[in-house]
Design a protein around this motif. Structure first.
Motif, short mmCIF file in Angstrom:
data_model
loop_
_atom_site.label_atom_id
_atom_site.label_comp_id
_atom_site.label_asym_id
_atom_site.label_seq_id
_atom_site.Cartn_x
_atom_site.Cartn_y
_atom_site.Cartn_z
N THR A 1 9.92 -0.05 7.24
CA THR A 1 10.36 1.29 7.61
C THR A 1 10.81 2.05 6.37
OG1 THR A 1 12.68 0.71 7.95
CG2 THR A 1 11.17 0.37 9.82
N ARG A 2 10.85 3.37 6.52
CA ARG A 2 11.27 4.21 5.40
C ARG A 2 12.73 3.93 5.03
NH1 ARG A 2 9.38 10.48 4.87
NH2 ARG A 2 10.22 10.87 2.79
N LYS A 3 13.57 3.66 6.04
CA LYS A 3 14.98 3.37 5.78
C LYS A 3 15.12 2.05 5.01
CE LYS A 3 19.54 2.94 7.90
NZ LYS A 3 19.91 1.88 6.95
N GLU A 4 14.32 1.04 5.40
CA GLU A 4 14.36 -0.24 4.69
C GLU A 4 13.93 -0.05 3.23
OE1 GLU A 4 13.37 -3.60 8.08
OE2 GLU A 4 11.75 -2.31 7.36
N TYR B 1 9.08 6.69 0.98
CA TYR B 1 7.90 6.72 1.85
C TYR B 1 6.76 5.88 1.24
CZ TYR B 1 3.67 8.33 4.18
OH TYR B 1 2.47 8.36 4.85
N ASN C 1 4.71 -2.09 4.11
CA ASN C 1 4.63 -2.06 5.58
C ASN C 1 6.00 -2.29 6.21
OD1 ASN C 1 3.23 -1.66 7.95
ND2 ASN C 1 2.72 -3.84 8.20
N SER D 1 7.51 2.23 1.54
CA SER D 1 7.40 1.78 2.93
C SER D 1 5.94 1.53 3.30
CB SER D 1 8.03 2.80 3.89
OG SER D 1 7.23 3.98 3.97
#
Length: 627
Positions: free
Chosen positions: A479-482, A470, A477, A473
Motif C-alpha cells: 500500500t501507499r501508506k506502507e 506511490y 506491491n 508501492s
C-alpha cells in the motif's frame, strides 16, 4: 463619450506573420518537435550579411593557421555512412571552402588536420573524428566544440543543427540544413554555389561564436568540465564508434528463427486459452477477449476502449493464465523486431555495427546510443541476454572483456550525502542492500530475509531516482501508506541522506539549478512553481540529478583514463562500448591477464570519492559470456 487614448493605427496592427527566429528558439526550448517539423524552412528567416570566401582547388600549407574553425559538411546525421560533402575553414581574416575531392587528395591539409599542435575549432568534433577516419584522416588538436560547449551551458536545449545553436547566442548569419537541403523526399544536395556558401557560413559561425560560448562556460565555472572531460571524451567516442563492434550475423539470424518458433507456440497457447483466434497486437480485440469474453476486471479505460497497457496487464497477472502468455508474447515480439531484425539492418559491410553515442542529449550527462541503440538491449529475459552472444571479437583468438562499476550511484550518494552509515558500509565492503534492510527493519545482518533485502534494494535505488511513496508501492506491491512508512524509516536510518535531500532542494530553489561533482548543471524552472505536481517533480529531479550526473561524470573520466592507459601500455586491446556503468573491451588472448589487472586499477582510481569505487570484471568469447 470619452475616447480611449489609442496611439496605434489600424495599419500598424496588421499581422505580418510570426518572428520565425524567436519561434524556433522557443519551440526548441520546449521540445515541440512536431511543430518544428511543420515550419516552412525553405524561406530564409533573416537577411544575412555578405560573406567573402574562396573555394580552393588546391590547398597551400601557408593558408593553414593555428586557431582556425574547421567544419566537415555531412549530408545527414548518419556520419558513419553518409556522403561527406567538403570542408570549410575560417580564421580571423579569411574563409575557405574545400570540396571533398580536394580534401582527400591534399597532403598539406591532411598533415595540418592531424597536427596536434595546430588548434582547431569545430561544431561536432566526435562526428568529425569518426567521419574523417573513413578517409584515413586522424584529426587532432581540436580545442573547441560548439555543440558540447552549448550543451554544457544549457543541457535542456536539444539543438543539433549548427544554425539553431548559434542563434541561441545572437548569431543568425547561417541557415539551417533544412533551409538549404530541404527535407523528406525533397531533400537533395543544392547547387555548388549554395552548398559552398552554406559551408563557408558554418565555419565563420563557429569562429565568431566560440568566444561567447567560452566566456559563458567560464562565467558558470564549467570550463574544466568542458575542457577536461567532454572535449577529450568526444575524441575517444569518435574513435570507438569508428572501430565498431563485430556482430555474428548468422548467430542473430538463428536467434530470429528460434524466437519466431517460440512466438508461434505462445500464439497458439493464447488462442487456446481465449477460445478463438484474434489479433493479439490489437488493443481493441485483446480488450474484448480479456474483459468481455474472459470477464477479467477492467482496471483502466481509454477513449477507444479498454486499456491493455503493460502496467494494466502486470496487475492482472495471476488472475488468468492468458496474461502471462500475452506479456511474454509482447516481450519476445519486441526482441525480434527491435533487437534481432533491427540489429541485422544496422550491420555495415565490415560486419560491424557502428553506433552513434549521443554526447549532448541527456539532461543528466549520461551517454545514450542510437543506430543501433546498444544500451537498451533487454537483459531481464534469457532470450534478451542471449542477443549479446552475437557480439564477438573482431579478430580470431581475441576475447571480450566487460568491466562495470558496482553500485556506483549509491556510492556517489554516500559521498555526496556524507552519511556515516552508508560510508561505513561501503568502506567495510558490506552488501549495501542487506545493511540497509538491517538498519531499516532494526534486525541483525544475519536476520535479514530475502524479502527485506528486496524492499531495501528498491528503496536504495528508488532514492537515487527520486522515487515517491506511490512509485515504491507499485514496485513492491504494497500500500501507499506502507511505502511512505518504509521511506520514512529509511530516512531516519540514514540521516545524512535526508539532510542531503533537504539541502539540495533548498539550494535548487535558491539557484534554479543543481550541479554534479564536476559542476555539470541541470536547470529546474519549475522548482518554485505553485503547481504541486510540477514542483514535486522538480524537487525529485533536484535530488537525483546530482547523483546520476556525477556517476555519468565518473565513467566518462574513466573512459578518458582508459584510452590513455591502453596507449601508454602499448596494448592492442580496444575499448569498444560503453553501456551506462559498464565498459566493453576486445583483447588478444595474450593481453588478457594484463587487461584484467589494468582496467579495474584505472576505473577505480578515475575519481576520488570518500568511499571506494569497485569494479567487477569478467572475460569470455562473446559479450554474453562476460556475465
Amino acid at each position: 463619450m470619452n475616447k480611449a487614448p489609442v496611439e496605434v493605427s489600424i495599419d500598424e496592427l496588421d499581422y505580418a506573420g510570426p518572428d520565425q527566429d524567436e519561434l524556433v528558439r522557443i519551440w526548441n526550448e520546449l521540445a515541440f518537435k512536431s511543430l518544428l517539423e511543420k515550419l516552412d524552412y525553405t524561406a530564409e528567416a533573416t537577411e544575412k550579411e555578405d560573406l567573402n570566401f574562396e573555394v580552393l582547388e588546391t590547398v597551400d600549407a601557408s593558408l593553414l593557421e593555428d586557431g582556425m574553425a574547421v567544419h566537415l559538411e555531412l549530408y545527414d546525421e548518419h556520419y558513419h555512412s553518409c556522403d561527406l560533402l567538403g570542408v570549410s575553414l575560417a580564421s580571423e581574416k579569411a574563409t575557405y571552402v574545400i570540396p571533398m575531392e580536394v580534401v582527400v587528395e591534399s597532403d598539406a591539409l591532411k598533415a595540418w588536420l592531424e597536427d596536434a599542435s595546430a588548434t582547431k575549432y569545430m561544431s561536432d568534433s566526435k562526428a568529425a573524428t569518426a567521419a574523417f577516419l573513413r578517409k584515413g584522416i586522424k584529426i587532432d588538436g581540436v580545442d573547441f566544440d560548439l555543440m558540447l560547449g552549448a550543451y554544457i551551458v544549457n543541457p535542456s536545449l536539444k539543438y543539433t543543427d549548427l544554425a539553431d545553436i548559434v542563434r541561441e547566442y545572437g548569431y543568425s548569419d547561417v541557415s539551417t540544413n533544412e533551409q538549404v537541403y530541404g527535407k523528406g523526399a525533397k531533400k537533395k544536395v543544392p547547387e555548388a554555389a549554395d552548398l559552398n556558401e552554406h559551408m563557408a557560413r558554418k565555419a565563420r559561425a563557429i569562429f565568431n561564436v566560440r568566444p561567447v560560448v567560452v566566456k559563458k562556460l567560464e562565467e558558470n565555472e564549467q570550463f574544466d568540465l568542458y575542457d577536461k572531460l567532454e572535449l577529450p571524451l568526444a575524441k575517444v567516442l569518435g574513435q570507438m564508434e569508428s572501430l565498431g563492434v563485430k556482430v555474428d550475423r548468422g548467430q542473430l539470424a538463428d536467434m530470429g528463427v528460434e524466437l519466431k518458433r517460440k512466438l508461434g507456440m505462445i500464439e497458439q497457447e493464447i488462442y487456446s486459452l481465449a477460445g478463438q483466434e484474434f489479433n493479439i497486437n490489437s488493443p481493441k480485440q485483446l480488450g474484448v477477449i480479456l474483459f468481455e469474453q474472459l470477464g477479467l476486471p477492467a482496471i483502466k479505460k481509454t477513449k477507444t476502449g479498454y486499456s491493455t497497457a503493460a502496467d494494466v496487464l502486470e496487475k492482472l497477472e495471476g488472475k488468468h493464465e492468458i496474461i502471462h502468455h500475452i506479456l511474454m508474447y509482447r516481450q519476445l515480439g519486441k526482441l525480434l523486431s527491435t533487437y534481432i531484425e533491427g540489429l541485422l539492418k544496422e550491420i555495415h559491410e565490415d560486419g560491424k555495427v557502428h553506433t552513434r553515442f549521443q554526447q549532448a542529449l541527456t539532461t543528466t550527462g549520461r551517454l545514450s546510443s542510437t543506430n543501433p541503440n546498444l544500451q537498451n538491449i533487454p537483459v531481464r529475459l534469457e532470450e534478451g541476454r542471449k542477443i549479446r552472444k552475437a557480439f564477438v571479437p573482431s579478430q580470431p583468438g581475441w576475447v571480450m572483456v566487460a568491466a562495470d562499476y558496482s553500485q556506483i550511484e549509491l556510492r556517489v550518494l554516500a559521498h555526496m550525502s556524507k552519511d556515516e552509515s552508508l560510508i561505513e558500509a561501503f568502506q567495510s565492503d558490506l552488501d549495501i542492500h542487506t545493511k540497509t534492510a538491517s538498519d531499516v527493519f532494526n534486525v541483525s545482518l544475519e536476520e535479514v530475509t530475502s524479502d527485506m533485502r528486496r524492499a531495501a534494494k528498491a528503496v536504495n535505488f528508488g532514492i537515487v531516482y527520486g522515487i515517491s511513496d506511490y512509485g515504491l508501492s507499485q514496485n513492491l506491491n504494497i500500500t501507499r501508506k506502507e511505502a511512505a512508512d518504509f521511506i520514512e524509516r529509511y530516512l531516519a536510518s540514514f540521516p545524512g541522506v535526508q539532510g542531503y535531500m533537504t539541502s539540495i532542494v533548498e539550494q535548487a530553489k535558491k539557484d534554479g539549478f543543481v550541479t554534479t561533482l564536476m559542476n555539470r548543471r541541470r536547470y529546474l524552472p519549475d522548482i518554485n512553481s505553485s503547481n504541486f505536481n510540477l514542483r514535486s517533480f522538480a524537487e525529485r529531479t533536484a535530488m537525483n540529478t546530482p547523483i546520476q550526473g556525477s556517476a555519468a561524470d565518473v565513467i566518462k573520466q574513466a573512459m578518458i583514463e582508459m584510452d590513455i592507459a591502453l596507449e601508454r601500455e602499448g596494448l592492442q586491446s580496444k575499448m569498444i562500448l560503453q553501456v551506462h556503468d559498464e565498459l566493453i573491451f576486445e583483447a588478444p588472448a595474450e593481453e588478457l591477464e594484463k587487461l584484467m589487472e589494468l582496467v579495474p586499477e584505472v576505473m577505480e582510481s578515475a575519481v576520488k570519492l570518500n568511499v571506494p569505487l569497485k569494479v567487477d570484471i569478467a572475460s569470455g568469447d562473446t559479450w554474453y559470456d562476460t556475465k
